[in-house]
Design a protein around this motif. Structure first.
Motif, PDB file in Angstrom:
ATOM      1  N   GLY A   1     145.682   9.092  -1.260  1.00 12.24           N
ATOM      2  CA  GLY A   1     145.600   9.812  -2.538  1.00 12.24           C
ATOM      3  C   GLY A   1     145.254   8.781  -3.689  1.00 12.24           C
ATOM      4  N   LEU A   2     145.869   7.682  -3.638  1.00 12.22           N
ATOM      5  CA  LEU A   2     145.746   6.671  -4.687  1.00 12.22           C
ATOM      6  C   LEU A   2     144.507   6.042  -4.431  1.00 12.22           C
ATOM      7  N   LEU A   3     143.775   5.954  -3.591  1.00  9.05           N
ATOM      8  CA  LEU A   3     142.367   5.314  -3.349  1.00  9.05           C
ATOM      9  C   LEU A   3     141.541   6.444  -3.728  1.00  9.05           C
ATOM     10  N   LYS A   4     141.669   7.827  -3.528  1.00 12.16           N
ATOM     11  CA  LYS A   4     141.069   8.917  -3.988  1.00 12.16           C
ATOM     12  C   LYS A   4     140.907   8.944  -5.544  1.00 12.16           C
ATOM     13  N   LYS A   5     142.175   8.685  -5.981  1.00 13.39           N
ATOM     14  CA  LYS A   5     142.290   8.832  -7.365  1.00 13.39           C
ATOM     15  C   LYS A   5     141.536   7.673  -8.090  1.00 13.39           C
ATOM     16  N   THR A   6     141.445   6.387  -7.509  1.00  9.73           N
ATOM     17  CA  THR A   6     140.892   5.479  -8.074  1.00  9.73           C
ATOM     18  C   THR A   6     138.974   5.681  -7.982  1.00  9.73           C
ATOM     19  N   ASN A   7     138.896   6.232  -6.767  1.00 11.31           N
ATOM     20  CA  ASN A   7     137.400   6.467  -6.692  1.00 11.31           C
ATOM     21  C   ASN A   7     136.815   7.553  -7.691  1.00 11.31           C
ATOM     22  N   LEU A   8     137.607   8.507  -7.941  1.00  9.41           N
ATOM     23  CA  LEU A   8     137.371   9.553  -8.787  1.00  9.41           C
ATOM     24  C   LEU A   8     136.933   8.923 -10.192  1.00  9.41           C
ATOM     25  N   ASP A   9     137.844   8.207 -10.436  1.00 14.83           N
ATOM     26  CA  ASP A   9     137.812   7.436 -11.892  1.00 14.83           C
ATOM     27  C   ASP A   9     136.622   6.546 -11.828  1.00 14.83           C
ATOM     28  N   VAL A  10     136.260   5.738 -10.936  1.00 17.84           N
ATOM     29  CA  VAL A  10     135.329   5.009 -11.014  1.00 17.84           C
ATOM     30  C   VAL A  10     133.866   5.722 -11.016  1.00 17.84           C
ATOM     31  N   LEU A  11     133.906   7.192 -10.266  1.00 15.53           N
ATOM     32  CA  LEU A  11     132.682   7.921 -10.380  1.00 15.53           C
ATOM     33  C   LEU A  11     132.498   8.539 -11.623  1.00 15.53           C
ATOM     34  N   ASP A  12     133.620   9.053 -12.258  1.00 12.94           N
ATOM     35  CA  ASP A  12     133.843   9.562 -13.667  1.00 12.94           C
ATOM     36  C   ASP A  12     133.086   8.618 -14.670  1.00 12.94           C
ATOM     37  N   ASN A  13     133.637   7.445 -14.638  1.00 15.00           N
ATOM     38  CA  ASN A  13     133.141   6.362 -15.408  1.00 15.00           C
ATOM     39  C   ASN A  13     131.452   6.208 -15.348  1.00 15.00           C
ATOM     40  N   HIS A  14     131.266   6.254 -14.060  1.00 10.04           N
ATOM     41  CA  HIS A  14     129.754   5.775 -13.519  1.00 10.04           C
ATOM     42  C   HIS A  14     128.703   7.004 -14.181  1.00 10.04           C
ATOM     43  N   ILE A  15     129.347   8.366 -14.322  1.00  7.93           N
ATOM     44  CA  ILE A  15     128.416   9.423 -14.673  1.00  7.93           C
ATOM     45  C   ILE A  15     128.422   9.275 -16.268  1.00  7.93           C
ATOM     46  N   LYS A  16     129.740   8.858 -16.783  1.00  4.89           N
ATOM     47  CA  LYS A  16     129.854   8.755 -18.211  1.00  4.89           C
ATOM     48  C   LYS A  16     128.860   7.646 -18.654  1.00  4.89           C
ATOM     49  N   HIS A  17     128.654   6.889 -18.007  1.00  5.10           N
ATOM     50  CA  HIS A  17     127.926   5.564 -18.535  1.00  5.10           C
ATOM     51  C   HIS A  17     126.649   5.449 -17.769  1.00  5.10           C
ATOM     52  N   CYS A  18     126.589   5.093 -16.638  1.00  4.55           N
ATOM     53  CA  CYS A  18     125.276   4.375 -15.941  1.00  4.55           C
ATOM     54  C   CYS A  18     124.567   5.770 -15.695  1.00  4.55           C
ATOM     55  N   VAL A  19     124.812   6.694 -15.503  1.00  4.05           N
ATOM     56  CA  VAL A  19     124.154   8.050 -15.146  1.00  4.05           C
ATOM     57  C   VAL A  19     123.545   8.529 -16.531  1.00  4.05           C
ATOM     58  N   LYS A  20     124.580   8.665 -17.448  1.00  5.81           N
ATOM     59  CA  LYS A  20     124.238   9.341 -18.761  1.00  5.81           C
ATOM     60  C   LYS A  20     123.057   8.193 -19.254  1.00  5.81           C
ATOM     61  N   GLU A  21     123.245   6.850 -19.272  1.00  6.72           N
ATOM     62  CA  GLU A  21     122.121   5.933 -19.899  1.00  6.72           C
ATOM     63  C   GLU A  21     120.949   6.375 -19.021  1.00  6.72           C
ATOM     64  N   ALA A  22     120.932   6.462 -17.872  1.00  6.81           N
ATOM     65  CA  ALA A  22     119.678   6.607 -17.218  1.00  6.81           C
ATOM     66  C   ALA A  22     118.928   7.988 -17.591  1.00  6.81           C
ATOM     67  N   ILE A  23     119.722   8.954 -17.797  1.00  7.91           N
ATOM     68  CA  ILE A  23     119.002  10.168 -18.301  1.00  7.91           C
ATOM     69  C   ILE A  23     118.569  10.043 -19.604  1.00  7.91           C
ATOM     70  N   LYS A  24     119.342   9.508 -20.623  1.00  4.61           N
ATOM     71  CA  LYS A  24     118.875   9.147 -21.815  1.00  4.61           C
ATOM     72  C   LYS A  24     117.561   8.481 -21.780  1.00  4.61           C
ATOM     73  N   GLU A  25     117.390   7.246 -20.985  1.00  6.16           N
ATOM     74  CA  GLU A  25     116.183   6.649 -20.942  1.00  6.16           C
ATOM     75  C   GLU A  25     115.041   7.360 -20.013  1.00  6.16           C
ATOM     76  N   GLY A  26     115.205   8.468 -19.673  1.00  2.54           N
ATOM     77  CA  GLY A  26     114.374   9.240 -18.698  1.00  2.54           C
ATOM     78  C   GLY A  26     114.064   8.602 -17.367  1.00  2.54           C
ATOM     79  N   ASN A  27     115.080   7.770 -16.733  1.00  2.00           N
ATOM     80  CA  ASN A  27     114.770   7.356 -15.517  1.00  2.00           C
ATOM     81  C   ASN A  27     115.929   7.468 -14.412  1.00  2.00           C
ATOM     82  N   GLU A  28     116.137   8.911 -14.438  1.00  2.00           N
ATOM     83  CA  GLU A  28     117.390   8.938 -13.742  1.00  2.00           C
ATOM     84  C   GLU A  28     117.487   9.426 -12.159  1.00  2.00           C
ATOM     85  N   ASP A  29     116.106   9.658 -11.649  1.00  2.00           N
ATOM     86  CA  ASP A  29     116.347   9.952 -10.492  1.00  2.00           C
ATOM     87  C   ASP A  29     116.868   9.210  -9.469  1.00  2.00           C
ATOM     88  N   ALA A  30     116.648   7.914  -9.494  1.00  2.00           N
ATOM     89  CA  ALA A  30     117.402   7.052  -8.594  1.00  2.00           C
ATOM     90  C   ALA A  30     118.933   7.232  -8.653  1.00  2.00           C
TER      91      ALA A  30
END
Lengths: 87, 87, 87, 87
Positions: free
Chosen positions: C44-73
């Motif tokens: 459960g702790l590891l799941k919680k950690t991973n969810l937070d990592v992914l949440d952050n990933h979407i909020k930063h890395c994926v978001k930036e890629a979408i803003k720059e128009g190169n989100e496919d990868a």
């Protein structure tokens, strides 16, 4: 038919009905997250069914095999299923 | 209807057909482990469907929200679904 | 270091501490079901950690890629991780 | 100490070492998806450990209880753990 089997069949029939509902949601262009939540609900029904199947399996098949002293294959089978079931 | 939606609906229809098969197995008193394995197979189809739904959701709904600068609610929603989905 | 990273690191340190506890339980011959429940708690702790990592990933890395128009990868990568994560 | 217990303890020690590695990755600002994949790897080790604990539990504790004719509580306990483990 045993009470358990009827219970399992009813769960599966409910799952089928809910899948029909999800197909309708897709056809109606309903919101993705609502559809995803409905799929998770059906997954819950299938898990419940599978747990009941396994509970019965342990109470009857595995138990009989242990009583007869030839449980190795049965226990190996059970662990293999758990390996598939457990994330 | 989009290609993706047809794909998702076909997966769901296949899942329904397999559930019919499991109901038959229960009625025929088939071996529990075989039934359990079949339920796991249906779970796999539902997971596949849900992944496709979410993949599309990210590619369209989440992407649009980010482009329009109002992504917070969408991302929160996505993380909540992941919380339900991830073991 | 960001607040999120510290949160994730603390979760992981807690998980490590709990694993030490489980090793002790095994050494002490504690009851299997209690040990199994403790392992589930660490999961459960590891799941919680991973969810937070992914949440952050979407909020930063994926978001930036979408803003720059190169989100496919980025979106493909995210769906692949979800495929591994979702049962 | 039994072979099984040493095997389980070694898996847990490996999991601890991998968690140290993930903490280092976070401190070094490594890419989120790489971190997420590493967490999934640790989850795999914990699942493997838990499966071995349960396999042993069935082979010894559940088996003894069935032989002695007082298996109800043991089987109920096992099904409850499966309910927690299965997504």
């Amino acid at each position: 038919m045993s009470h358990d089997k009827m219970y399992q069949i009813n769960l599966l029939k409910t799952a089928k009905g809910q899948i029909d509902g999800i197909i309708k949601m897709l056809e109606d262009g309903r919101y993705c997250i609502d559809i995803s939540n409905q799929i998770i609900a059906v997954q819950g029904l299938l898990k419940k069914t599978n747990l009941d199947v396994l509970d019965n399996h342990i109470k009857h098949c595995v138990k009989e095999a242990i009583k007869e002293g030839n449980e190795d294959a049965k226990i190996k089978e059970l662990t293999q299923i758990l390996d598939r079931l457990i994330k």
